[in-house]
Enzyme design. Structure first.
Site, PDB file in Angstrom:
ATOM      1  N   SER A  42       0.774  11.690 -10.204  1.00  0.00           N
ATOM      2  CA  SER A  42       0.126  10.396 -10.395  1.00  0.00           C
ATOM      3  C   SER A  42      -1.287  10.561 -10.932  1.00  0.00           C
ATOM      4  CB  SER A  42       0.094   9.597  -9.087  1.00  0.00           C
ATOM      5  OG  SER A  42      -1.099   9.796  -8.375  1.00  0.00           O
ATOM      6  N   VAL A  43      -1.818   9.447 -11.442  1.00  0.00           N
ATOM      7  CA  VAL A  43      -3.183   9.394 -11.959  1.00  0.00           C
ATOM      8  C   VAL A  43      -4.202   9.674 -10.861  1.00  0.00           C
ATOM      9  CG1 VAL A  43      -3.470   6.916 -11.510  1.00  0.00           C
ATOM     10  CG2 VAL A  43      -4.728   7.984 -13.411  1.00  0.00           C
ATOM     11  N   LYS A  44      -3.810   9.460  -9.610  1.00  0.00           N
ATOM     12  CA  LYS A  44      -4.752   9.592  -8.488  1.00  0.00           C
ATOM     13  C   LYS A  44      -5.194  11.038  -8.245  1.00  0.00           C
ATOM     14  CE  LYS A  44      -4.500   5.190  -7.231  1.00  0.00           C
ATOM     15  NZ  LYS A  44      -5.644   4.278  -7.187  1.00  0.00           N
ATOM     16  N   ASP A  45      -4.485  12.007  -8.786  1.00  0.00           N
ATOM     17  CA  ASP A  45      -4.922  13.405  -8.635  1.00  0.00           C
ATOM     18  C   ASP A  45      -6.344  13.588  -9.163  1.00  0.00           C
ATOM     19  OD1 ASP A  45      -2.386  13.859  -7.748  1.00  0.00           O
ATOM     20  OD2 ASP A  45      -1.789  15.185  -9.385  1.00  0.00           O
ATOM     21  N   ALA A  48      -8.920  11.979  -6.750  1.00  0.00           N
ATOM     22  CA  ALA A  48      -8.880  12.609  -5.432  1.00  0.00           C
ATOM     23  C   ALA A  48      -9.703  13.898  -5.430  1.00  0.00           C
ATOM     24  CB  ALA A  48      -7.439  12.897  -5.028  1.00  0.00           C
TER      25      ALA A  48
END
Length: 453
Positions: A42-45, A48
């Protein structure tokens, strides 16, 4: 030899992929930034890792510490990868509307998962916002990430995602479209792109039940806009600090049903197996198609992987239960196909009213056909039983034949839904459909309402 020192070095540099079939009616080049190619899918890597590194730098996160975050799952996965490599413990606080797959994946990478109710106010002590904050005050050497208000969230996309899109399109991008949740992606990418070219339009995808669109258009935070919705990863009932409305040109809202349907279409028609917010994003793009011209380059960002929604949007039963499958329902037999495997619950004329009530409770139904040796002779429903009970407190010990109403009408299985609907009224709560070989099933108002798209 070419290799990464650890999994964190593989974050970013995700591909742009042309969308073909789903955008045939769009007069522009449509490219998808497919963020599922990140190691955490996901883009959230991106954000994060950025949030953790910034917290390490300024001392908020200390060696051996515990990371705490309220997450819809994807940020938790990105945090988990970084926590593994860097030696931190991770606690993810997640709402119960998130898919089981997301919860299982977080546990698989070592996170402790705490599940909180969705349908509570953000200030409620049970909400995943409140639980996250409370844990961070109770657990020693812990750090509350707070992706909604953490500026490192948007900074990650300003430093990484925006420049990647600019370089991949050789600066030819004219529109950027993305679902908005914490606001980090749209704000970071939007800020970078508008600094490069102020004429680039940035559109946010919102969902019904969320406050973003109306707030952007009116400046009013309308609590009447807030109600439960199914779509995951986008929309909010708060205004995160990371949402920079000044870089957003507009919002369009996408329904839960359309988001789910287009998530499946992306897989079946484009071969792109992505998550729920991607379906909403591509449907939102189609809703905005009048804004695009033949020389435009439209980039839409797909947040995460379809693997996290196998039990939901990619499950026919789940879709059917919510009326999201576009199945043609025209006849009486179509109305009962979802429960045709269940036996028709009946009661005999000489049974006691208490027996009918027990069956209503057991099977969670509101009406029951009454039979004798010759067939269907009457009916009982909860409204009539309630009225009768008010007049006679000994009702439960009477025979059903003493309180039953007229029998439900019986129709053949090929009877049109229109004709079935006209048979149900305030005096008649259901219809029986004859399916052949002496087998019958019941059609209620709920069945007809469920068939309305």
């Amino acid at each position: 030899m070419k290799y990464a020192e650890n999994i964190l070095e593989t974050i970013g540099n995700t591909p742009l992929v042309k969308i073909n079939k789903l955008t045939e009616e769009v007069d522009a080049l449509v490219l998808a930034k497919v963020e599922t190619f990140n190691p955490g899918n996901s883009v959230k890597d991106r954000m994060a890792l950025k949030m953790i590194e910034d917290a390490e730098t300024d001392g908020r996160l200390k060696p051996g510490g515990t990371i705490i975050e309220g997450t819809s799952g994807n940020t938790g996965m990105g945090l988990a990868l970084a926590a593994i490599i860097k030696g931190y413990k991770l606690i993810c606080v997640i709402s119960d509307k998130q898919s089981k797959e997301k919860m299982d994946i977080l546990r698989a990478v070592g996170a402790e998962v705490i599940v909180c109710p969705t349908n509570v106010e953000p200030e409620d002590p049970r909400s995943y916002y409140s639980v996250s904050k409370r844990l961070s005050t109770e657990i020693p050497n812990s750090w509350y990430v707070n992706q909604y208000d953490n500026p490192s969230n948007a900074a990650a996309h300003y430093e990484q995602t925006g420049p990647e899109i600019w370089e991949q399109t050789e600066g030819k991008i004219t529109h950027f479209i993305v679902g908005v949740g914490t606001g980090g992606t749209i704000s970071g990418v939007g800020k970078y792109l508008k600094e490069k070219n102020p004429d680039i339009k940035v559109w946010g995808i919102d969902t019904y039940g969320s406050v973003f669109k109306k707030y952007h258009e009116t400046g009013v935070f309308d609590e009447n806009e807030i109600y439960p919705y199914i779509t995951e990863g986008i929309g909010e009932d708060i205004l995160p600090a990371n949402v920079d409305f000044s870089v957003i040109d507009g919002f369009t809202k996408v329904t839960d049903k359309d988001g789910a349907i287009y998530t499946r279409k992306l897989a079946k028609e484009e071969g792109i197996f992505v998550g729920n917010s991607a379906g909403s994003a591509i449907k939102g793009l189609l809703q905005l198609k009048e804004h695009f011209g033949p020389d435009d380059v439209v980039v839409v960002l797909f947040h995460d992987s379809g693997s996290r929604y196998v039990g939901k949007m990619f499950n026919d039963d789940w879709m059917r239960d919510r009326g999201f499958l576009d199945e043609e329902i025209t006849k009486a037999e179509d109305l009962v196909k979802d429960h045709i495997d269940k036996p028709l619950v009946t009661v005999l004329t000489e049974e006691l009213v208490s027996h009918a009530i027990e069956r209503m409770k057991k099977y969670k139904i509101s009406q029951i056909p009454v039979k004798d040796i010759n067939g269907f002779v009457g009916s009982v429903d909860e409204t009539a039983l309630f009225r009768a009970y008010v007049e006679d407190k000994e009702l439960a010990n009477k025979a059903v034949r003493e309180v039953m109403q007229d029998a439900f009408p019986i129709v053949e299985k090929d009877t049109s839904i229109d004709k079935v609907s006209k048979l149900i009224n305030k005096d008649n709560q259901a219809v029986l459909v004859h399916l052949g070989d002496g087998k019958h099933h019941i059609i209620t108002k709920h069945d007809i309402i469920s068939a309305i798209n």
